[in-house]
Motif scaffolding. Structure first.
Motif, PDB file in Angstrom:
ATOM      1  N   VAL A 221      37.466 -27.291 -18.205  1.00  0.00           N
ATOM      2  CA  VAL A 221      37.511 -26.250 -19.234  1.00  0.00           C
ATOM      3  C   VAL A 221      37.464 -26.872 -20.628  1.00  0.00           C
ATOM      4  O   VAL A 221      36.761 -26.383 -21.519  1.00  0.00           O
ATOM      5  CB  VAL A 221      38.761 -25.374 -19.061  1.00  0.00           C
ATOM      6  CG1 VAL A 221      38.880 -24.376 -20.213  1.00  0.00           C
ATOM      7  CG2 VAL A 221      38.712 -24.629 -17.726  1.00  0.00           C
ATOM      8  N   ALA A 222      38.201 -27.968 -20.819  1.00  0.00           N
ATOM      9  CA  ALA A 222      38.175 -28.646 -22.116  1.00  0.00           C
ATOM     10  C   ALA A 222      36.761 -29.093 -22.472  1.00  0.00           C
ATOM     11  O   ALA A 222      36.323 -28.958 -23.619  1.00  0.00           O
ATOM     12  CB  ALA A 222      39.130 -29.836 -22.100  1.00  0.00           C
ATOM     13  N   GLU A 223      36.049 -29.622 -21.492  1.00  0.00           N
ATOM     14  CA  GLU A 223      34.670 -30.049 -21.734  1.00  0.00           C
ATOM     15  C   GLU A 223      33.784 -28.866 -22.116  1.00  0.00           C
ATOM     16  O   GLU A 223      32.898 -28.988 -22.973  1.00  0.00           O
ATOM     17  CB  GLU A 223      34.126 -30.761 -20.503  1.00  0.00           C
ATOM     18  CG  GLU A 223      34.740 -32.148 -20.295  1.00  0.00           C
ATOM     19  CD  GLU A 223      34.412 -32.735 -18.932  1.00  0.00           C
ATOM     20  OE1 GLU A 223      33.754 -32.035 -18.130  1.00  0.00           O
ATOM     21  OE2 GLU A 223      34.820 -33.881 -18.671  1.00  0.00           O
ATOM     22  N   SER A 224      34.030 -27.709 -21.509  1.00  0.00           N
ATOM     23  CA  SER A 224      33.234 -26.520 -21.859  1.00  0.00           C
ATOM     24  C   SER A 224      33.512 -26.093 -23.295  1.00  0.00           C
ATOM     25  O   SER A 224      32.613 -25.628 -24.003  1.00  0.00           O
ATOM     26  CB  SER A 224      33.512 -25.373 -20.892  1.00  0.00           C
ATOM     27  OG  SER A 224      34.779 -24.766 -21.134  1.00  0.00           O
ATOM     28  N   TYR A 225      34.754 -26.260 -23.731  1.00  0.00           N
ATOM     29  CA  TYR A 225      35.085 -25.907 -25.104  1.00  0.00           C
ATOM     30  C   TYR A 225      34.477 -26.900 -26.098  1.00  0.00           C
ATOM     31  O   TYR A 225      34.024 -26.511 -27.180  1.00  0.00           O
ATOM     32  CB  TYR A 225      36.598 -25.835 -25.290  1.00  0.00           C
ATOM     33  CG  TYR A 225      37.246 -24.654 -24.599  1.00  0.00           C
ATOM     34  CD1 TYR A 225      36.606 -23.423 -24.527  1.00  0.00           C
ATOM     35  CD2 TYR A 225      38.513 -24.757 -24.023  1.00  0.00           C
ATOM     36  CE1 TYR A 225      37.196 -22.333 -23.900  1.00  0.00           C
ATOM     37  CE2 TYR A 225      39.106 -23.674 -23.398  1.00  0.00           C
ATOM     38  CZ  TYR A 225      38.454 -22.464 -23.335  1.00  0.00           C
ATOM     39  OH  TYR A 225      39.039 -21.400 -22.722  1.00  0.00           O
ATOM     40  N   VAL A 226      34.460 -28.168 -25.738  1.00  0.00           N
ATOM     41  CA  VAL A 226      33.803 -29.163 -26.601  1.00  0.00           C
ATOM     42  C   VAL A 226      32.315 -28.838 -26.724  1.00  0.00           C
ATOM     43  O   VAL A 226      31.728 -28.893 -27.810  1.00  0.00           O
ATOM     44  CB  VAL A 226      34.011 -30.588 -26.058  1.00  0.00           C
ATOM     45  CG1 VAL A 226      33.157 -31.594 -26.834  1.00  0.00           C
ATOM     46  CG2 VAL A 226      35.485 -30.982 -26.136  1.00  0.00           C
ATOM     47  N   ALA A 227      31.712 -28.456 -25.604  1.00  0.00           N
ATOM     48  CA  ALA A 227      30.301 -28.078 -25.629  1.00  0.00           C
ATOM     49  C   ALA A 227      30.067 -26.851 -26.514  1.00  0.00           C
ATOM     50  O   ALA A 227      28.989 -26.693 -27.089  1.00  0.00           O
ATOM     51  CB  ALA A 227      29.809 -27.813 -24.207  1.00  0.00           C
ATOM     52  N   ALA A 228      31.091 -26.004 -26.618  1.00  0.00           N
ATOM     53  CA  ALA A 228      30.980 -24.792 -27.443  1.00  0.00           C
ATOM     54  C   ALA A 228      31.298 -25.059 -28.912  1.00  0.00           C
ATOM     55  O   ALA A 228      31.221 -24.143 -29.729  1.00  0.00           O
ATOM     56  CB  ALA A 228      31.906 -23.710 -26.905  1.00  0.00           C
TER      57      ALA A 228
END
Length: 257
Positions: A221-228
């Motif tokens: 989830v953290a990686e998805s937020y970084v991508a966002a």
């Protein structure tokens, strides 16, 4: 001599993506240990952890030689507690539950000296000025304060444009747990409706020129937020890190299966 350089604010201005940890033990000894771990920053939490102004001061002292700069989350957005936290030496402040542009502007004023702000001019005898040994503190302190505001409710999201328009705000941090609860998904910040709102909000924060912040203990989830677009990302909490490590060790040796 000017106020110490706030290296976290420098990294905000440089556009870096940073990763940090929440500190919830409210103890200087454990904070000193966490200061050796290598995080980009550490948040001393006084909203949900049992901190007072003395324990905050002691933890700031414990992190004095750490390469991980300290942030203090105040329990509530009130000028009097921000004044105390700044005077004991904090240079980065995190304010929870911000829900309007007016509140955001008040927090900026609370972090700055008159005539532009309302921070009390009492640094002569405080740790922030190294007890008057930083001779130019009063004239240079404002530029070294990093202000992070938490948006974590539907009201906060509705007022996001007003909050983002306030000068002097460095970072806007989304509180996923409180936001999820306010959206009717208590205990489920990963709900698609909540996740979608967070991703959209991260983009709006970045577009306004502020640093988007978020917390997630899930790597995926953290990686998805970084991508966002998230650039200030909490990926650990000291209490949970210890608890999980202790449970894993106990299971390995006492109840393997």
């Amino acid at each position: 001599m000017p106020a110490p350089t706030n290296t976290l604010k420098q990294r905000f201005q440089a556009g870096d993506t940073t990763f940090g940890c929440w500190l919830s033990f409210a103890e200087a000894a454990s904070t000193e240990v966490m200061g050796t771990a290598g995080f980009d920053w550490l948040v001393i939490d006084s909203e949900h952890a049992p901190n007072d102004i003395r324990s905050i001061r002691d933890q700031l002292m414990a992190l004095q030689s750490s390469p991980s700069p300290a942030i203090v989350r105040v329990p509530v957005g009130e000028p009097w507690i921000i004044k105390q936290v700044l005077d004991v030496g904090a240079q980065s402040i995190l304010v929870p539950m911000v829900e309007s542009g007016e509140q955001a502007a008040q927090m900026v004023r609370a972090c700055t000296y008159p005539p532009t702000g309302m921070r009390g001019v009492g640094a002569t005898s405080t740790r922030s000025s190294r007890f008057s040994t930083i001779e130019d503190y009063l004239h240079t302190a404002d530029d070294q304060i990093a202000l992070i505001l938490q948006v974590e409710s539907r009201a906060g999201l509705a007022a996001l444009d007003d909050i983002l328009a306030v000068g002097g705000v460095d970072c806007v941090f989304i509180g996923p747990a409180d936001l999820a609860a306010d959206m009717g998904h208590r205990g489920n910040p990963g709900h698609p409706e909540v996740h979608g709102a967070i991703v959209d909000t991260l983009g709006r924060i970045a577009a306004a020129g502020k640093v988007p912040g978020i917390l997630s203990l899930s790597d995926e989830v953290a990686e998805s937020y970084v991508a966002a677009g998230a650039r200030f990302v909490a990926v650990a909490i000291d209490v949970i890190t210890l608890s999980k490590a202790a449970q894993a060790t106990a299971k390995r040796w006492i109840n393997p299966s």
